[in-house]
Every structure is written in C-alpha cells, then in structure tokens.
Scaffold this motif. Structure first.
Motif, mmCIF file in Angstrom:
data_model
loop_
_atom_site.group_PDB
_atom_site.id
_atom_site.type_symbol
_atom_site.label_atom_id
_atom_site.label_comp_id
_atom_site.label_asym_id
_atom_site.label_seq_id
_atom_site.Cartn_x
_atom_site.Cartn_y
_atom_site.Cartn_z
ATOM 1 N N TRP A 120 0.817 -1.222 0.000
ATOM 2 C CA TRP A 120 0.000 0.000 0.000
ATOM 3 C C TRP A 120 0.852 1.273 0.000
ATOM 4 C CZ3 TRP A 120 0.418 3.849 3.595
ATOM 5 C CH2 TRP A 120 1.112 3.536 4.768
ATOM 6 N N SER A 121 1.978 1.246 0.690
ATOM 7 C CA SER A 121 2.771 2.473 0.851
ATOM 8 C C SER A 121 3.265 3.013 -0.484
ATOM 9 C CB SER A 121 3.960 2.219 1.785
ATOM 10 O OG SER A 121 4.821 1.232 1.242
ATOM 11 N N ALA A 122 3.493 2.125 -1.456
ATOM 12 C CA ALA A 122 4.004 2.575 -2.751
ATOM 13 C C ALA A 122 2.950 3.327 -3.553
ATOM 14 C CB ALA A 122 4.511 1.386 -3.561
ATOM 15 N N TYR A 123 1.690 3.215 -3.164
ATOM 16 C CA TYR A 123 0.632 3.977 -3.825
ATOM 17 C C TYR A 123 0.437 5.348 -3.169
ATOM 18 C CZ TYR A 123 -0.623 -0.611 -5.741
ATOM 19 O OH TYR A 123 -0.595 -1.832 -6.367
ATOM 20 N N VAL A 124 0.980 5.535 -1.963
ATOM 21 C CA VAL A 124 0.775 6.771 -1.203
ATOM 22 C C VAL A 124 2.039 7.617 -1.168
ATOM 23 C CG1 VAL A 124 0.202 7.710 1.075
ATOM 24 C CG2 VAL A 124 -1.012 5.695 0.209
ATOM 25 N N ILE A 125 3.180 6.994 -0.907
ATOM 26 C CA ILE A 125 4.429 7.735 -0.719
ATOM 27 C C ILE A 125 4.810 8.594 -1.927
ATOM 28 C CG2 ILE A 125 6.920 7.445 -0.386
ATOM 29 C CD1 ILE A 125 6.232 5.092 1.478
ATOM 30 N N PRO A 126 4.656 8.109 -3.181
ATOM 31 C CA PRO A 126 5.006 8.985 -4.315
ATOM 32 C C PRO A 126 4.198 10.287 -4.347
ATOM 33 C CG PRO A 126 4.799 6.718 -5.051
ATOM 34 C CD PRO A 126 4.294 6.759 -3.645
#
Length: 632
Positions: free
Chosen positions: A528-534
């Motif tokens: 999930w973090s790769a969809y938010v962090i960018p």
C-alpha cells in the motif's frame, strides 16, 4: 493416453525447455554459427510450454487425472505444430504480417486460441476474460467515443500480429520468462535437491526463530537486497521466492499471503538504492544530475516502503498466532555452519551481477554450477545429491515454469493491443488534456497510465517508456524533475503487483501454488505504501532529502510513524486485534502523520494532530489488552 506414455513425453519436453533456455543464455547458438531471431527462440519455448500445459493440466481445474484424454493430446500436437511452423519459418513470415496471408493468420489464430485455453487451465477465467476484453477493443475500438477510440484491426491481422510480432506474445514479457525466469527456477530447483533450501530454513530458524514471523522478515530483507541488483521484479521473485515462499508457508502463513509478501518485497527491490534495477543510472542521465543525487533522493521512500512491509509481516504473524519456534526445534549452530558453502553460490551470483555485469540468466547458471560442485563435494546434514536427482532437475524446472510462460504470453497480448491500436498514446494525450493545470488530477491520471503502460515490462523498459511519455507532463505543472521521474518509476513498478497483469505477484503465486488473483489483491494491500508515498514526495521534496535538515528530519520521523499506524490498521493488529473503528482511527491518524509538514500551508498541524491521535490510539489499545489479560 496412459501415464506410462504421457509422463515420459512431458518430462522430455520439460527437460528440453530448460536445456534450450540454458543454451540461449550461454549463447551456444552463436558458438555453432546459428543466427536466430530472438523471437524464434521465444516461439520454440512456447512450442514446448503449450504442449506441456495440455499434457499436465486437466481441462477442469482442481481435478486429478491419471490418463490424458486424446483431445488434450491433439491440442498439444496442434500447439507444437503451429508454433513450430512459426519458429522454423519466422524470418520469412515476420515480413508478411501486415499482408495478412492465410499462412500467417492461420497458425496465429491457432496459437492465440490454444494459449488462452492453456491459460484458463493454469490460472482460471479471470485473466482470460481480461485478455478477451483487450482483444475485443482491438477489433472494435473505433466504436468507442472520444480519446479512447482506437484503430480497429481485422481479425486476420490481429491473429498474425499477436502470434509473430515482437510487440505481441513473443515480446518482452516472454523474453524475461524464457531466459531469466527459467535460469533462476533451475537454480532454485537445484537448491531444493542439494539441501540448500533446508540450510536456509535452518539458518532462518537459528537467526530469527526466536522471533515471531521470522521467515517472512528474512524474505523481506533478502528480496529487497537482491532485487536492487537483479533489474527484474519477476527474476527477483523466482530467484529468492523458491527459497522464501516455501519457508513462509511452513511457518503457517496462507499460500497467497506468502506469495504476496515475496512479490511486494521483490518489486520494492527495483526502488531500493543503490542500483534500483539499473534505473538509477539511466535516471541520472535523463536528468543530467550526479548519480549520488538519485540515490539520496530515492533512499527514504524505499526505506518507508520496506518499513511498512516489515511491520505488516510482524502484525500478520501476531494476528495469526505464529509465535517463536520452540527451542528444541531450532537447529544446532554447528550443523548450520557446515552448510555455509551454499552461500558461495549466492556470492558468485552477486559478484557476476554487480561487478562483472553479467546478464542475470548467465549469472544464475554459473551460480547453479558452483552450487552443484560444492554440494557434491561437501553436502549437507551428511547427505550429497544423487546424479539422477541433479539430471531430474531439468524436467522439474521445465514443468515449474509453464504457468509463468503462459502468463507472460498473455501479458504480451495486452502490450500488443496497446501498441497496435494506439491506446497507449491515446491515454497519454488524454492525460495531458484532461489534467490541464491541475496537479492533483494529473497525478491521479498519471498513476493509472503508469500502471497500465508498465504491465509486463522489465524495470528499464518501464522507466524509459514512462520517462518519455508521462514525466514531462508532471514537470510542466511544477513538480520537481527528480520527483516526477521517481513518481512514474514507482507507479510503473506497481504494475508488477497490481491486477490484472501483476507479473511478479502471479509468478510468486505459481511458486506458492496459490490463486493468482487472490495473491495480486493481497500484494496490493502489503504494498500500500508505494501507492501513497510517491504522492507525498511530489507534494513535498523533503522526503527526497531536498530542503532544510530540520524539515527533512521531521518529515522522516512523522512519515515513519504514519507508515506504522496505517500498516497496523491494514493488518488489523497492534498490541492485540483491532476492532473496525480502531482500525479506522489508526488509518486516519497514520495518513495525517504521513503528510510532510512542508506539503502545504497548515500541514504541520495535520502532522501534530496525526501524531497525537496515533499515540492516543496506541495507548488505548495497549491498556485495553492489558486489562483483558488481567481479567483472564
């Protein structure tokens, strides 16, 4: 056809598939003066894989069978003849694709239909339906309105194009499967035969057995380190997953979750400095900045990605009640140390990849050779592999890669439709027009386009395509160049774990023998973090280590706490199981804390509020569970 007839045939085809892939990886065809198109080799691999699928996979999934129906034998022969004809006459046929003669579309139609049927047997209907939707778009795309309108193709041209063109089934996805994947699956098969898998299991128990979820944590670490070098998320999955996925499953994790964690950890390796799947070097050239600047900017987002995955692994272990291994089951240290020779094969692999810049498949075969030599000389737990077992690894490897080759061919169909209809460029143009001057809208649309365009491509292919088509639009609306390029790389790589064409997740699912789509959805949750962090690092470059030291430090601390809170919410566990409302509270507090203070005016208040709420929710959950323990 009874078992004593079809099984030797299947094993022979599987061994031949492995040997053919090894010969290509070692460039033996050039040594004997044989000049071939790469697509001829890919066609030959598919000509072996499709008959294997019909011989080994029943028409009804989940049904065991001994004898093979003669209809399946006929389908296997038809597949072999059709693709063999294409492979043999490829140099002549490839020039006739757009002329649409019967000798092109006839075999092409047979190959297309049989591939879809074999894919249905291997993975179920979901992926087949998606491929059919893309094919229907290619046939009738001109009927759609607006920018999604495509160039309609005749079915004769479509059949020939998909079966023969380098942008179709014989394109990049199957090139990875037929070379890198086969080599690493062979390496993993040898690990199992020689006792290497047992050694790594013993080492995991010795090192992490006293902690909950130790095998999963080792998978996260190993895949992250190796993935940065490999240059391919799928190669990383098969390179480390053949060891880690069975280890995780033995700990008691469901197969689809074990595969999902490996897929997410392997995909993240492409985002982890210093190599980033070789994209870091190319990015420095595109942006005309020092390589060290790229590494520094990519470091914090990559670490946050792995922190999120590591926390979820720990919480999942706690939720499923997977505790530390009993002391009497942890292997003796001296026994484990006698297996250190297995590490030599991995050392050779990393040395050849990183320092000698060997192609991954060639490095894997050299490592496999070292593994065989050390195992025959030293062994493990007092046993050495038998020569017959080592030879049998050829057929075991061939059978293991059939599903991955079929999925790769299917991904090639999707890419072929994007190319032949102009859908990929229509999407890019529509993105710029619709996004206009709105950065949030453009970011959202760019993310979707990156996921679509990134399907089935290796890391460098993903980055080059997206850096040319999408990144310029982001830079135009004021996003920093390095932020724009990392943004498209992140979402391009997320295509590896995002259904419908989640190649890394599907490759892991085949190793785990788990449902492909269930693995894909689980991988999205773990990643999930790769969809938010960018989104966060384009809003504030402090997460890219750009800005004042104090601002950067504050962003890292609050983002780490935010990642922790959201990961606990998704896992549904902190000090104990979280109720639905507590999960919502953890998630909201975590998302608020994730926002960098420099993202917009007033963002510092969201950080403070998120941290305060998060600490409060943590305290409440700890107190509640302690009171529950006291009552018990």
């Amino acid at each position: 056809m009874p078992p004593h007839l079809w099984r030797p045939v299947a094993q022979g085809l599987a061994a031949l598939l492995t040997l053919l892939a090894m010969a290509w990886a070692l460039s033996l065809q050039r040594a004997v003066g044989l000049n071939l198109y790469p697509q001829q080799f890919f066609a030959a691999i598919l000509a072996l894989a499709l008959p294997l699928a019909f011989l080994s996979l029943p028409a009804r999934r989940g049904v065991e069978r001994e004898a093979v129906p003669y209809l399946d034998v006929a389908l296997a022969i038809a597949a072999f003849v059709a693709i063999g004809y294409v492979a043999w006459h490829y140099s002549r046929l490839v020039l006739l694709i757009f002329s649409r003669p019967a000798e092109i579309w006839g075999p092409g139609l047979v190959i297309l239909i049989l591939t879809l049927e074999a894919l249905r047997r291997a993975t179920g209907w979901a992926l087949v339906v998606i491929i059919l939707v893309f094919l229907l778009y290619a046939l009738f795309g001109d009927a759609l309105p607006g920018r999604l309108q495509g160039r309609a193709q005749s079915w004769q041209l479509l059949a020939g194009y998909m079966a023969l063109d380098a942008n179709g089934m014989l394109g990049l996805p199957i090139s990875v499967a037929a070379t890198v994947v086969v080599a690493f699956i062979f390496f993993g098969t040898l690990l199992a035969i020689t006792g290497g898998s047992t050694f790594f299991t013993d080492a995991a128990m010795l090192g992490m057995g006293r902690f909950r979820g130790g095998s999963m944590k080792i998978a996260v670490l190993a895949s992250g380190l190796f993935g940065s070098i490999s240059g391919s998320a799928v190669a990383n999955v098969v390179g480390t997953g053949v060891v880690t996925i069975p280890m995780i499953k033995r700990d008691g994790y469901p197969g689809h979750k074990a595969a999902a964690i490996e897929a997410v950890a392997s995909t993240g390796g492409q985002l982890m400095p210093p190599v980033m799947g070789a994209a870091a070097f190319l990015m420095a050239e595109f942006l005309a900045v020092p390589y060290s600047e790229i590494v520094l900017a990519a470091l914090v987002p990559a670490l946050l990605y792995y922190v999120a995955l590591f926390i979820q692994a720990d919480m999942e272990a706690a939720k499923l009640g997977i505790r530390a291994v009993p002391a009497d089951q942890i292997p003796d240290r001296k026994t484990v140390l006698r297996g250190l020779h297995f590490l030599l094969a991995f050392a050779v692999l990393i040395y050849l990849l990183f320092w000698q810049r060997y192609q991954p498949e060639r490095a894997a075969l050299w490592a496999a050779g070292v593994l065989v030599l050390t195992s025959l000389a030293i062994g493990y737990r007092g046993a050495r592999p038998a020569l017959t077992a080592l030879v049998g690894a050829l057929s075991r490897c061939g059978l293991a890669v059939v599903e991955i080759i079929l999925i790769s061919a299917a991904a090639g169909i999707v890419i072929g439709v994007l190319n032949v209809t102009g859908l990929s460029f229509n999407l890019t143009y529509a993105l710029v027009q619709i996004g206009g001057g709105s950065a949030p809208l453009l970011l959202f649309l760019s993310a979707l386009v990156c996921i679509v365009l990134g399907m089935g491509l290796p890391t460098l292919g993903v980055y080059v395509l997206l850096a040319a088509l999408v990144a310029p639009a982001l830079i135009e609306v004021g996003i920093s160049p390095i932020g724009a390029h990392l943004y498209v790389l992140y979402f391009g790589m997320m295509s590896m774990i995002t259904p419908p064409i989640a190649l890394a997740a599907f490759a892991a699912a085949s190793i785990a023998k788990a449902p492909a789509m269930a693995t894909g959805w689980a991988a999205m949750r773990f990643g999930w973090s790769a969809y938010v962090i960018p989104v966060l690092f384009v809003a504030s470059p402090t997460l890219l280590m750009i800005g004042e030291v104090g601002d950067i430090a504050l962003a890292i601390v609050t983002a780490t706490l935010g990642v922790w809170l959201v990961s606990c919410a998704l896992a549904g566990y902190f000090s104990g199981p979280l109720k639905p409302m507590m999960r919502v509270g953890f998630a909201m507090a975590g998302l608020a804390a994730l926002i960098p203070a420099a993202a917009f005016d007033g963002a510092l208040l969201t950080d403070i509020g998120g941290i305060a709420l998060g600490v409060a929710f943590m305290a409440v959950d700890i107190l509640r569970n302690r009171q529950a323990e006291v009552r018990v």
